[in-house]
Structures are given as C-alpha cells and as structure tokens.
Enzyme design. Sequence first.
Site, PDB file in Angstrom:
ATOM      1  CG  ASN A   1      24.422 -39.071   1.977  1.00 13.96           C
ATOM      2  OD1 ASN A   1      23.794 -39.066   0.965  1.00 13.96           O
ATOM      3  ND2 ASN A   1      25.574 -39.780   1.755  1.00 13.96           N
TER       4      ASN A   1
ATOM      5  CE  LYS B   1      11.562 -40.000  -3.160  1.00 12.91           C
ATOM      6  NZ  LYS B   1      11.429 -39.649  -1.945  1.00 12.91           N
TER       7      LYS B   1
ATOM      8  N   GLY C   1      21.345 -43.990  -3.581  1.00 12.47           N
ATOM      9  CA  GLY C   1      20.406 -44.272  -2.391  1.00 12.47           C
ATOM     10  C   GLY C   1      21.128 -45.927  -2.036  1.00 12.47           C
ATOM     11  CB  SER C   2      19.615 -48.435   0.241  1.00 10.96           C
ATOM     12  OG  SER C   2      18.555 -48.448  -0.562  1.00 10.96           O
TER      13      SER C   2
ATOM     14  N   GLY D   1      18.281 -49.416  -5.354  1.00  8.55           N
ATOM     15  CA  GLY D   1      18.996 -49.392  -6.759  1.00  8.55           C
ATOM     16  C   GLY D   1      18.702 -50.584  -7.658  1.00  8.55           C
TER      17      GLY D   1
ATOM     18  CD  GLU E   1      27.554 -43.383  -8.127  1.00  6.79           C
ATOM     19  OE1 GLU E   1      28.172 -44.060  -7.367  1.00  6.79           O
ATOM     20  OE2 GLU E   1      28.186 -43.366  -9.711  1.00  6.79           O
TER      21      GLU E   1
ATOM     22  CB  CYS F   1      28.332 -43.499  -0.473  1.00  2.00           C
ATOM     23  SG  CYS F   1      28.361 -42.324  -1.395  1.00  2.00           S
TER      24      CYS F   1
ATOM     25  CD  GLN G   1      21.965 -44.829   9.231  1.00  5.41           C
ATOM     26  OE1 GLN G   1      21.409 -45.001   8.402  1.00  5.41           O
ATOM     27  NE2 GLN G   1      22.844 -45.824   9.319  1.00  5.41           N
TER      28      GLN G   1
ATOM     29  CD  GLU H   1      27.014 -47.603   2.592  1.00 11.05           C
ATOM     30  OE1 GLU H   1      25.837 -48.152   2.155  1.00 11.05           O
ATOM     31  OE2 GLU H   1      27.662 -46.872   2.180  1.00 11.05           O
TER      32      GLU H   1
ATOM     33  CD  GLU I   1      25.582 -39.208 -10.218  1.00 12.15           C
ATOM     34  OE1 GLU I   1      24.743 -38.443 -10.395  1.00 12.15           O
ATOM     35  OE2 GLU I   1      25.659 -40.054  -9.044  1.00 12.15           O
TER      36      GLU I   1
HETATM   37  P1  ADP Z   1      18.616 -44.588   2.271  1.00 11.72           P
HETATM   38  O1  ADP Z   1      18.813 -45.779   2.893  1.00 11.72           O
HETATM   39  O2  ADP Z   1      19.801 -43.786   1.851  1.00 11.72           O
HETATM   40  O3  ADP Z   1      17.329 -44.002   2.713  1.00 11.72           O
HETATM   41  P2  ADP Z   1      16.870 -45.587   0.179  1.00 11.72           P
HETATM   42  O4  ADP Z   1      17.430 -46.203  -1.057  1.00 11.72           O
HETATM   43  O5  ADP Z   1      15.782 -46.305   1.037  1.00 11.72           O
HETATM   44  O6  ADP Z   1      18.183 -45.322   0.953  1.00 11.72           O
HETATM   45  O7  ADP Z   1      16.376 -44.065  -0.623  1.00 11.72           O
HETATM   46  C1  ADP Z   1      16.965 -43.253  -1.412  1.00 11.72           C
HETATM   47  C2  ADP Z   1      16.174 -42.659  -2.110  1.00 11.72           C
HETATM   48  O8  ADP Z   1      15.241 -43.605  -2.888  1.00 11.72           O
HETATM   49  C3  ADP Z   1      15.067 -41.888  -1.276  1.00 11.72           C
HETATM   50  O9  ADP Z   1      14.740 -40.862  -2.085  1.00 11.72           O
HETATM   51  C4  ADP Z   1      13.716 -42.516  -1.294  1.00 11.72           C
HETATM   52  O10 ADP Z   1      12.614 -42.099  -0.981  1.00 11.72           O
HETATM   53  C5  ADP Z   1      13.923 -43.320  -2.537  1.00 11.72           C
HETATM   54  N1  ADP Z   1      13.119 -44.582  -2.356  1.00 11.72           N
HETATM   55  C6  ADP Z   1      12.814 -45.649  -1.682  1.00 11.72           C
HETATM   56  N2  ADP Z   1      12.155 -46.676  -2.089  1.00 11.72           N
HETATM   57  C7  ADP Z   1      11.799 -46.540  -3.185  1.00 11.72           C
HETATM   58  C8  ADP Z   1      11.013 -46.990  -4.539  1.00 11.72           C
HETATM   59  N3  ADP Z   1      10.538 -48.193  -4.214  1.00 11.72           N
HETATM   60  N4  ADP Z   1      11.185 -46.591  -5.668  1.00 11.72           N
HETATM   61  C9  ADP Z   1      11.820 -45.377  -5.895  1.00 11.72           C
HETATM   62  N5  ADP Z   1      12.325 -44.755  -5.121  1.00 11.72           N
HETATM   63  C10 ADP Z   1      12.622 -45.170  -3.858  1.00 11.72           C
END
Ligand code: ADP
Length: 479
Positions: free
Chosen positions: A149, A172, A225-226, A230, A247, A281, A328, A380, A459
């Site tokens: 995002n 990544k 991320g999610s 997390g 976060e 977020c 989404q 969310e 952060e």
């Molecule tokens: P969103 O819903 O914002 O896509 P995610 O948590 O799925 O949230 O993704 C956030 C980041 O975490 C992305 O870069 C995604 O590729 C990465 N990600 C997803 N699954 C894993 C995992 N098992 N291990 C590490 N990183 C991951």
Amino acid sequence: MTVLRKNLIDGEWLGEAGSRNINPSNTNDVVGEYASAGPEEAKQAIAAAKAAFPAWSRSGPLARHAVLKKTSDEIMARKDEIGRSLAREEGKTLAEGVGETIRAAQIFDFFAGETLRLSGEMVPSVRPGVGVEMTREGVGVVGIITPWNFPIAIPAWKIAPALAYGNTIVFKPAELVPESAWTIVDILHRAGLPKGVLNLVMGKGSVVGQAMLDSPDVNAISFTGSVGTGKRVAAASIEHMRKFQLEMGGKNPLVVLDDADLAVAVDCAINGAYFSTGQRCTASSRLIVTEGIHDRFVDAVKERLDKLVIGDALDAKTQIGPVVDQTQLKQDEDYIAIGRQEGAELAFGGERLERGTPGFYLRPALFLGSTNEMRISREEIFGPVANVIRVKDYDEALSVANDTPFGLTSGICTTSLKHATHFKRNSEAGMVMVNLPTAGVDFHVPFGGRKGSSYGPREQGSYAMEFYTTVKTAYTFAG
Ligand code: ADP
C-alpha cells in the site's frame, strides 16, 4: 514492450522473468516483468549481506551519508516519473503517488543527516579509575518485508535507517508492487553502495519471505503487513532469538463531537476514510459521532462522497483510484455484504463502477446504524469502507474508540480543549490526532501503535535507531 527487472544479489542483477504486475486502473496494461526469487536466491542474498556487514558497519558516517543523500536527490529529481509509475502499479492517484515519492526522498535526506549525528555516552564507573562508554552498533543482516500500500515510502523508512546505522539488508517487497521496489534499489545501488550491502529478492512471501524467517543469519526483521503474517514473523524470530519489529493492522476511530467544526470533521472523515482508496493502516474506518451532530455530519459526508471523482489513477482529475487487485476487491465486497447482514444500513456506495478501462473500481461505501460489536467495526477491511457508530456523549465515544483489538491511530474533532486534551491522554493508540485525519503523519517523528497493531520499537525519525542498533557498554581501566 515490457521491461524485465531482476533481483539484486551481491551487487549483480540476476534472474529470469517470473511474474508480471498489472495496472489496477486498466488490467490490460502490464507494467513490467520481474524475476521471482526462490529459496536458493534468498539464501545467496542473506549470505551476501552477512559477508558485507563487517566492512559496511565500519564504513563511517561519511560513506553512508553520501549514499543516502545521493539517493534522496535522485528520488526528488525524478518525483513525477516515479510517482506516476507508483500510481500506475498500485492505483493511488497521481497526487498521492508523487506525494509518496517526495516523502521517500525526505526520509533518505533525514537519515543522511542522522549518520552525522550518531553519538554515545561516557560515564565514570562505580570503580575508581574505570571509564564506561555506551555506544550503538548496527545489528547485522536486517530482513525487510514490506506491503503493497505504500510501495516506496515504507521501503524507504526501513531501508534508510538500516543503512544509516551500518546494517546490511535483504529486502523483500510485496508481490503487487515490484516496480517501485526495484526503482528504489536501483537508485541506491547506483548511488554507490558496496556489493552485498543491499540485496533485493522479489518473489512470493511464502517462499522468499519464509526463507528469510527461517534463516539463522538474519539478525533482525522489520515487517509491515497483515496480522497473520506478523505473527509468523514473531514466532520464527523468537525461535532464532532475533530482533523483530511489526506494523500491522488498524481499526482507527475518528471521534466527532457535537462541538466540532463541521467542515473540519467532514474533511477529516473523507480524507481519513477514503483517500488512497481506504488502503492505509491508518485509515479512519470507524466514525464515532455524538448525537447532536450526527445527522448534519452524515448528510455532509454523503454530499462530499457524491462529488468524489473515482477513476483511473493516472487521470489528473481522479480523487479516488481503484482498489489494488481482485482479491482485495472481493474482500471489500465481502465485508460490505457482512455489514448488511449484520444489520447496518448501507447509506452510500459499495457498488462496482464501470470506467473506460477494465479496472477494480468501487464506489466508496458508508454504513450507518452500526454498533462497535459488528465485524465491520472490529476487523480491518482495508478498502474505501467506513461505518458510523452513533454515541450519546464524549465518555461513550472514548470508550467505543478504545474498545478494539488494534491501537495504531485515533482522532477527535472538537473545539473543546478539555475533550481534546483528555482524548490525547486517554486514547489507547500510538498516534493521536486532534482536528486532523487519522492518516497522514510526519516523517521525522515516531510512527507506530499499540495492542494488535504494532510490536517492537517505533519506526521513523530518530526513534528508528532503537531497532536498527544494538547497545554496547565498554569498560576501560587505564591504570
Ligand atoms: P497484505 O495483506 O498486506 O498483503 P501480507 O502479510 O500477506 O499482507 O503481506 C505483507 C508482506 O509479507 C508481503 O511482502 C508478503 O509477500 C510477505 N509475506 C507473506 N507471507 C509471508 C511469509 N510466510 N513469510 C514472510 N513473509 C511473508
């Protein structure tokens, strides 16, 4: 002709075409082709970062300052082009894309300055003749995992401090936004980073991200991320006894009191809930409104919603771009259906829109008559969907605002100093806004939340040092 962007591993651009990214405003438009790393490449990147750490951590402030400043300057000089490319791959508007690019340049500039401000402390020991020094050192190899995002600002606010404090990086980015990630890495690479200091591994989270989580050589992970991912980052990091910073989501309340300036409150709600297509977020997804202003506020919000221009992100007139992708969009529509089933009244929008090109267009949705117990109030959604919760008075508003598993941002619109002050003191959120949208923060001060939203040190700003450094206490007896 689409371009092929490769991964950067140990100073070399490597990889074959593996994935494409699509413009959400026009799904016929392929933005580019990208190498997709596997576990082997992830391992190589981690090994390269590990090998590069000793020299980079001893490189001194000037070398780091030079790279960060040069990066900032190039991003700023190319803000329109990079901002446009960001809007094309993510779907936020041109103004938002350029604004985010400027933000990234400002962040690199800030941390260029921080390289020259790093200090330590020296105190006398309790033992006569002994001196004690407290200094900060880089942590080592930092894994940086980012969401889609804010494709350039979030990588910037993790990469810049990581480099400033002498760490090396395996980065990544999210699968949906590789172009912005590649661009920032390309600029940093050309700005003169030694090989292995910054490695880019584009690819699947479950493959590349997981390989980072499973590696004993990654000394710290900064993740946005999610909540679900997390928690995986947290569990894997505990297993390896590494530092981590998370976060995650938000379900941020915007409280509107009877004494609010109506125009200010409506601006805060429209901006906070719907700009960036609600995909922040920090979005204000719960609008908690007291009885005396409720009807006037709702009418004014609906009137503004009706005037918003929803369309192609690259059209300068557009105010709300498309949703980022099909997955989404489905999530947004599912939650709109859930809200109706739960008995909330869909008072505006929520339907798909046809535009000149095939894209993921959704009319911003407003629910009325919702309670804080409904799923649309607790989970969310991450889309242009907000719900109004009607409350009796300030006390009930505060209690509803705090009754959430999240705690990232919160806001209040009021002209009462007493209520504004009380809210700032008692809101259970990491960032509190008075007469401002819950989204939209400064780059030189801490960013982060409480409860289920965040974990670990803050952060941004000089507070970022806490995560990206480790403290050393050294004792000297000089006789
Ligand atoms: P969103 O819903 O914002 O896509 P995610 O948590 O799925 O949230 O993704 C956030 C980041 O975490 C992305 O870069 C995604 O590729 C990465 N990600 C997803 N699954 C894993 C995992 N098992 N291990 C590490 N990183 C991951």
